[in-house]
Write a protein that holds these residues in place. Structure first.
Motif, PDB file in Angstrom:
ATOM      1  N   ASP A  17       0.549  -1.321  -0.073  1.00 12.28           N
ATOM      2  CA  ASP A  17      -0.281   0.235   0.122  1.00 12.28           C
ATOM      3  C   ASP A  17       1.035   1.581  -0.111  1.00 12.28           C
ATOM      4  O   ASP A  17       1.761   1.395   1.044  1.00 12.28           O
ATOM      5  CB  ASP A  17      -1.115   0.482   0.880  1.00 12.28           C
ATOM      6  CG  ASP A  17      -2.129  -1.578   1.440  1.00 12.28           C
ATOM      7  OD1 ASP A  17      -2.320  -2.025   2.011  1.00 12.28           O
ATOM      8  OD2 ASP A  17      -1.971  -1.591  -0.061  1.00 12.28           O
ATOM      9  N   LEU A  18      -0.010   2.074  -0.717  1.00  5.28           N
ATOM     10  CA  LEU A  18       1.251   3.596  -1.097  1.00  5.28           C
ATOM     11  C   LEU A  18       1.387   4.238   0.475  1.00  5.28           C
ATOM     12  O   LEU A  18       2.420   5.031   0.685  1.00  5.28           O
ATOM     13  CB  LEU A  18       0.331   4.847  -1.534  1.00  5.28           C
ATOM     14  CG  LEU A  18       0.314   4.432  -3.330  1.00  5.28           C
ATOM     15  CD1 LEU A  18      -0.556   5.608  -3.678  1.00  5.28           C
ATOM     16  CD2 LEU A  18       1.551   3.977  -3.871  1.00  5.28           C
ATOM     17  N   ASP A  19       0.427   3.928   1.645  1.00  3.74           N
ATOM     18  CA  ASP A  19       0.846   4.961   2.879  1.00  3.74           C
ATOM     19  C   ASP A  19       2.128   3.422   3.782  1.00  3.74           C
ATOM     20  O   ASP A  19       2.743   4.719   4.497  1.00  3.74           O
ATOM     21  CB  ASP A  19      -0.224   4.315   3.945  1.00  3.74           C
ATOM     22  CG  ASP A  19      -1.457   4.827   3.709  1.00  3.74           C
ATOM     23  OD1 ASP A  19      -2.345   4.931   4.061  1.00  3.74           O
ATOM     24  OD2 ASP A  19      -0.945   5.945   3.409  1.00  3.74           O
ATOM     25  N   GLU A  20       2.739   2.391   2.919  1.00  2.00           N
ATOM     26  CA  GLU A  20       3.942   1.863   3.630  1.00  2.00           C
ATOM     27  C   GLU A  20       5.182   2.632   2.754  1.00  2.00           C
ATOM     28  O   GLU A  20       6.172   3.083   3.574  1.00  2.00           O
ATOM     29  CB  GLU A  20       3.688   0.699   3.414  1.00  2.00           C
ATOM     30  CG  GLU A  20       2.752  -0.666   3.435  1.00  2.00           C
ATOM     31  CD  GLU A  20       2.229  -2.171   3.949  1.00  2.00           C
ATOM     32  OE1 GLU A  20       2.136  -2.234   2.607  1.00  2.00           O
ATOM     33  OE2 GLU A  20       3.222  -3.061   4.291  1.00  2.00           O
TER      34      GLU A  20
ATOM     35  N   LEU B 142      -8.971   3.873  -7.855  1.00  3.64           N
ATOM     36  CA  LEU B 142      -9.927   3.982  -7.507  1.00  3.64           C
ATOM     37  C   LEU B 142      -8.627   3.822  -6.127  1.00  3.64           C
ATOM     38  O   LEU B 142      -9.213   3.852  -4.910  1.00  3.64           O
ATOM     39  CB  LEU B 142     -10.561   3.116  -7.286  1.00  3.64           C
ATOM     40  CG  LEU B 142     -12.234   3.402  -8.417  1.00  3.64           C
ATOM     41  CD1 LEU B 142     -12.821   1.710  -8.599  1.00  3.64           C
ATOM     42  CD2 LEU B 142     -12.364   4.591  -8.645  1.00  3.64           C
ATOM     43  N   ILE B 143      -8.203   2.692  -5.797  1.00  2.88           N
ATOM     44  CA  ILE B 143      -7.329   2.556  -4.296  1.00  2.88           C
ATOM     45  C   ILE B 143      -6.148   3.747  -4.561  1.00  2.88           C
ATOM     46  O   ILE B 143      -5.826   4.463  -3.753  1.00  2.88           O
ATOM     47  CB  ILE B 143      -7.614   1.080  -4.652  1.00  2.88           C
ATOM     48  CG1 ILE B 143      -8.170   0.074  -4.878  1.00  2.88           C
ATOM     49  CG2 ILE B 143      -6.147   0.644  -3.425  1.00  2.88           C
ATOM     50  CD1 ILE B 143      -8.553  -1.129  -4.815  1.00  2.88           C
ATOM     51  N   ASP B 144      -5.038   3.491  -5.602  1.00  2.00           N
ATOM     52  CA  ASP B 144      -4.074   3.716  -5.090  1.00  2.00           C
ATOM     53  C   ASP B 144      -3.587   5.240  -4.961  1.00  2.00           C
ATOM     54  O   ASP B 144      -3.653   6.497  -4.870  1.00  2.00           O
ATOM     55  CB  ASP B 144      -2.729   3.240  -6.458  1.00  2.00           C
ATOM     56  CG  ASP B 144      -2.369   1.730  -5.376  1.00  2.00           C
ATOM     57  OD1 ASP B 144      -1.490   2.008  -6.059  1.00  2.00           O
ATOM     58  OD2 ASP B 144      -2.761   1.441  -4.569  1.00  2.00           O
ATOM     59  N   THR B 145      -5.297   5.900  -5.985  1.00  2.00           N
ATOM     60  CA  THR B 145      -5.402   7.484  -6.540  1.00  2.00           C
ATOM     61  C   THR B 145      -5.970   7.667  -6.050  1.00  2.00           C
ATOM     62  O   THR B 145      -6.401   8.926  -5.089  1.00  2.00           O
ATOM     63  CB  THR B 145      -5.461   7.146  -8.479  1.00  2.00           C
ATOM     64  OG1 THR B 145      -3.981   6.935  -8.764  1.00  2.00           O
ATOM     65  CG2 THR B 145      -5.749   8.916  -8.465  1.00  2.00           C
TER      66      THR B 145
END
Lengths: 148, 192
Positions: A17-20, B142-145
């Motif tokens: 995940d981008l938060d990681e 939807l998820i990353d952006t």
């Protein structure tokens, strides 16, 4: 929490995940990135990539709404709504011409012939009429040419 | 449009033409973006956006707010986009499959790519449309952006969360590998 190796971190950052990647999560990858400059550099390259991608897509020009779309959005209530048999509707549709150089036919007179009891609003000067058939109804949209 | 329009505007749009026009103006850019991601074609996305406007116009009075407005709207966009691709099949011999990566970038997209100044950004957009299948692009968007969870995105797309997760991980791997390829200097720094 188990210590993550750089080899594992390289693989995990491809799917995490981008938060990681932002080191804003409670995970082994986020913890590793806080302490390893080389892996952090790779993660930041990925984050830069997302940023560039989003900017490029957000700058993709959104097309201006076309006239029909505007007409439908503005005129929810049709000015003329006639439940017509198909043949009569086709005849009426052929008579309503979207052409600035041609005078619109007398819609009022034509429609009274087909359905004498229906309330009718004829197109005024500067208006255009577009006829559509939807769900068994014939709908005529009237909209101002100058506002298109 | 992570949270969507205010419920009061949605409610008003069902009965008032000006409110509907405001609602349309508020969601239009987002609709176009979603349509672009799904179809991968700027021209198709424009057609889909118009189609969605008309569907919204017909259906807003029936929206009962039992689901999130964005979920409902996304499904309208998705259905319109899928239908647009299926119609294109008969004219351009294009086969639409949400899990098939397109062979090439459509002309409208290629034209847009030529206008992106940043070479890396252009390369990433090209990769998005030529190395990811439509379903994968949707999940990245939807998820990353946009920050939806996997469960939320799965509901919007009408697929199982487990399926969404599998496709998302594949999409991330493909796209992020490309992102790293565009920064070899960082890769070399790691290797040294």
């Amino acid at each position: 929490m188990a210590i993550m190796t750089c080899e594992t971190a390289r693989q995990e950052m491809l799917i995490g995940d981008l938060d990681e990647l932002r080191r804003d999560a409670d995970s082994a990858l986020a913890t590793h990135l806080k302490t390893c400059a080389q892996c952090r550099s790779r993660a930041e390259a990925i984050l830069d990539g997302y940023n560039n991608l989003n900017i490029a897509l957000s700058e993709w020009p959104v097309p201006v709404p076309k006239a029909r779309e505007l007409a439908r959005a503005r005129h929810r209530t049709p000015y003329l709504w006639l439940p017509l048999p198909l043949a009569a509707a086709a005849a009426l549709a052929l008579l309503l011409i979207r052409n600035q150089k041609t005078e619109l036919p007398d819609v009022d007179a034509i429609a009274r012939l087909i359905l004498p009891e229906a309330p009718i609003v004829a197109p005024a000067t500067g208006q255009q009429a577009v006829v559509m058939e939807e769900d068994g109804f014939t709908i005529v949209w009237l909209y101002d040419q100058e506002k298109l | 449009m992570r949270r969507g329009p205010e419920p009061e505007l949605i409610e008003a749009a069902a009965h008032d033409e000006r409110a509907f026009a405001r609602l349309l103006a508020e969601v239009r850019d987002q609709v176009f973006r979603w349509a672009l991601i799904i179809t991968g074609d700027g021209d198709d996305a424009e057609d889909v956006t118009q189609q969605v406007s008309m569907v919204l116009h017909r259906g807003i009075a029936q929206f009962e707010q039992r689901s999130a407005f964005t979920t409902w709207l996304y499904r309208i966009v998705r259905n319109a986009a899928v239908e647009s691709r299926r119609r294109a099949r008969f004219t351009h011999e294009v086969r639409f499959d949400p899990d098939v990566v397109p062979d090439a970038v459509p002309p409208a997209t290629e034209d847009r790519l030529q206008r992106i100044d940043d070479a890396n950004a252009a390369a990433l957009v090209r990769a998005l449309f030529t190395e990811l299948a439509p379903r994968q692009r949707e999940l990245i968007q939807l998820i990353d952006t946009e920050g939806y969870t996997t469960v939320e995105a799965a509901e919007m797309m009408g697929i199982a969360p487990e399926t969404a997760r599998v496709h998302l991980l594949r999409a991330r791997r493909t796209l992020r590998t490309k992102m790293l390829e565009l920064h070899p200097e960082r890769l070399e720094a790691w290797r040294s």
